[in-house]
Design an enzyme around this catalytic site. Structure first.
Site, short mmCIF file in Angstrom:
data_model
loop_
_atom_site.label_atom_id
_atom_site.label_comp_id
_atom_site.label_asym_id
_atom_site.label_seq_id
_atom_site.Cartn_x
_atom_site.Cartn_y
_atom_site.Cartn_z
CG HIS A 32 -2.00 1.03 1.24
ND1 HIS A 32 -3.28 0.84 0.96
CD2 HIS A 32 -1.81 2.28 2.02
CE1 HIS A 32 -3.80 2.00 1.02
NE2 HIS A 32 -2.95 2.68 1.94
CG ASP A 34 -0.83 5.56 2.84
OD1 ASP A 34 -2.17 5.29 2.17
OD2 ASP A 34 -0.47 4.96 3.71
CG MET A 36 -0.85 11.56 2.39
SD MET A 36 -0.70 11.57 4.31
CE MET A 36 -0.90 9.97 4.82
CG HIS A 66 -5.09 5.70 -0.08
ND1 HIS A 66 -4.91 5.64 1.45
CD2 HIS A 66 -6.18 6.37 -0.31
CE1 HIS A 66 -6.22 6.51 1.83
NE2 HIS A 66 -6.73 6.62 0.86
CG MET A 68 -5.35 10.01 1.21
SD MET A 68 -4.61 9.61 2.64
CE MET A 68 -3.19 8.37 1.89
CG MET A 137 -9.86 6.37 4.25
SD MET A 137 -8.25 5.51 4.24
CE MET A 137 -7.48 6.41 5.70
N GLY A 142 -4.56 10.90 6.42
CA GLY A 142 -3.61 11.89 6.77
C GLY A 142 -2.58 11.43 7.64
N GLY A 144 -0.32 7.98 9.65
CA GLY A 144 -0.32 6.71 10.25
C GLY A 144 -0.22 6.68 11.72
CG ASP A 175 -5.77 2.96 4.85
OD1 ASP A 175 -4.78 2.70 5.55
OD2 ASP A 175 -5.50 3.60 3.84
N GLY A 177 -5.40 2.39 11.51
CA GLY A 177 -5.89 2.10 13.20
C GLY A 177 -5.96 0.43 13.14
N GLY A 197 0.07 -0.10 8.50
CA GLY A 197 1.40 0.64 8.27
C GLY A 197 2.15 0.40 9.78
C1 DX5 Z 1 -3.59 7.19 6.46
C2 DX5 Z 1 -3.10 6.08 5.40
C3 DX5 Z 1 -3.04 4.57 5.80
C4 DX5 Z 1 -1.76 4.76 6.92
C5 DX5 Z 1 -2.36 3.62 8.00
O1 DX5 Z 1 -4.04 8.21 5.95
O2 DX5 Z 1 -3.88 6.20 4.47
O3 DX5 Z 1 -2.87 3.91 4.84
O4 DX5 Z 1 -0.53 4.05 6.50
O5 DX5 Z 1 -1.41 3.65 8.87
P1 DX5 Z 1 -1.60 2.68 10.34
O6 DX5 Z 1 -1.70 1.31 9.91
O7 DX5 Z 1 -0.77 3.14 11.15
O8 DX5 Z 1 -3.11 3.24 10.84
ZN ZN Z 2 -3.86 4.49 2.96
#
Ligand code: DX5
Ligand code: ZN
Length: 221
Positions: A32, A34, A36, A66, A68, A137, A142, A144, A175, A177, A197
């Site tokens: 995955h 991310d 941003m 992903h 964002m 989500m 935003g 991890g 995705d 938590g 993550g």
């Molecule tokens: C957050 C990202 C996630 C992030 C998840 O906006 O989209 O993909 O990597 O991180 P964890 O697994 O640590 O919550």
């Molecule tokens: Zn993500």
């Protein structure tokens, strides 16, 4: 069979190669990524150069991008060309989401639409049959390492029920938590791709062993 998608957001980027190879050795089939833009979400990450590096390090893995970002339509073609297999963008960022889904398919990618926690999945009802995956989500996008938002289990379960009712094979990616305590339950609720993550990379333990252990927990679902 639910699958784990380790998110490189929590990698030690000075060890990107080693950590990606360890994830692959542990059996990760999806990585995955991310992206941003510091505007759609209040954080910056990375873009095409890192995607290209991941593709070079792991030529066979499925890369799940992903986005964002605002104006996701601007980026689809480049990301698919540089190695994204699955690509999702936020419904909240685009009025022309149905068109973007068609474009992803035209470019040869597997389309997903990502939904922030407060956006009901029912918004996707008219285009559900066009999607390879719905990307739910389970934290505010935003960053991890945030806490899973309670109640998201019900959103996963009701979307899974609708996908079954319509006889579709749409994947549900969740995705944010995901932790040792909730991962198995979330798979049982109907999540078929689980992005994680910090759970994978922010531990001192062996990454390959962790990916293997987590994947085994969710495989039965
Ligand atoms: C957050 C990202 C996630 C992030 C998840 O906006 O989209 O993909 O990597 O991180 P964890 O697994 O640590 O919550
Ligand atoms: Zn993500």
């Amino acid at each position: 069979m639910a699958k784990l998608a380790p998110s490189i957001l929590s990698c030690d980027f000075s060890q990107l190669r080693e950590e990606l190879l360890a994830a692959e050795e542990g059996g990760a089939e999806i990585i995955h990524v991310d992206v941003m833009d510091g505007h759609f979400v209040p954080n910056f990450t990375f873009g095409l150069p890192i995607l290209k590096a991941v593709r070079k390090i792991l030529p066979r893995v499925t890369i799940d991008v992903h986005l964002m970002t605002d104006n996701p339509r601007l980026y689809i073609a480049d990301f698919v060309r540089e190695g994204a297999d699955m690509i999702s963008f936020h419904l909240e960022a685009s009025a022309d989401y149905s068109l973007i889904v068609d474009e992803i398919v035209e470019y040869g990618g597997k389309p997903g639409v990502a939904l922030a926690p407060g956006t009901p999945w029912q918004c996707l009802s008219p285009i559900l049959d066009k999607l390879y995956y719905v990307h739910l989500m389970t934290v505010h996008p935003g960053f991890g390492g945030q806490k899973f938002i309670p109640g998201m289990e019900d959103k996963i379960a009701s979307l899974r029920q609708e996908i079954r009712r319509r006889g579709l094979s749409t994947e549900i990616e969740i995705d944010g938590g995901v932790n040792d305590q909730n991962i198995e339950y979330l798979a049982s609720c109907g999540a078929s791709i689980i992005a994680a993550g910090s759970l994978v990379f922010a531990h001192q333990e062996n990454i390959a062993a962790r990916v293997r252990m987590l994947s085994e927990k969710i495989r039965p679902y």
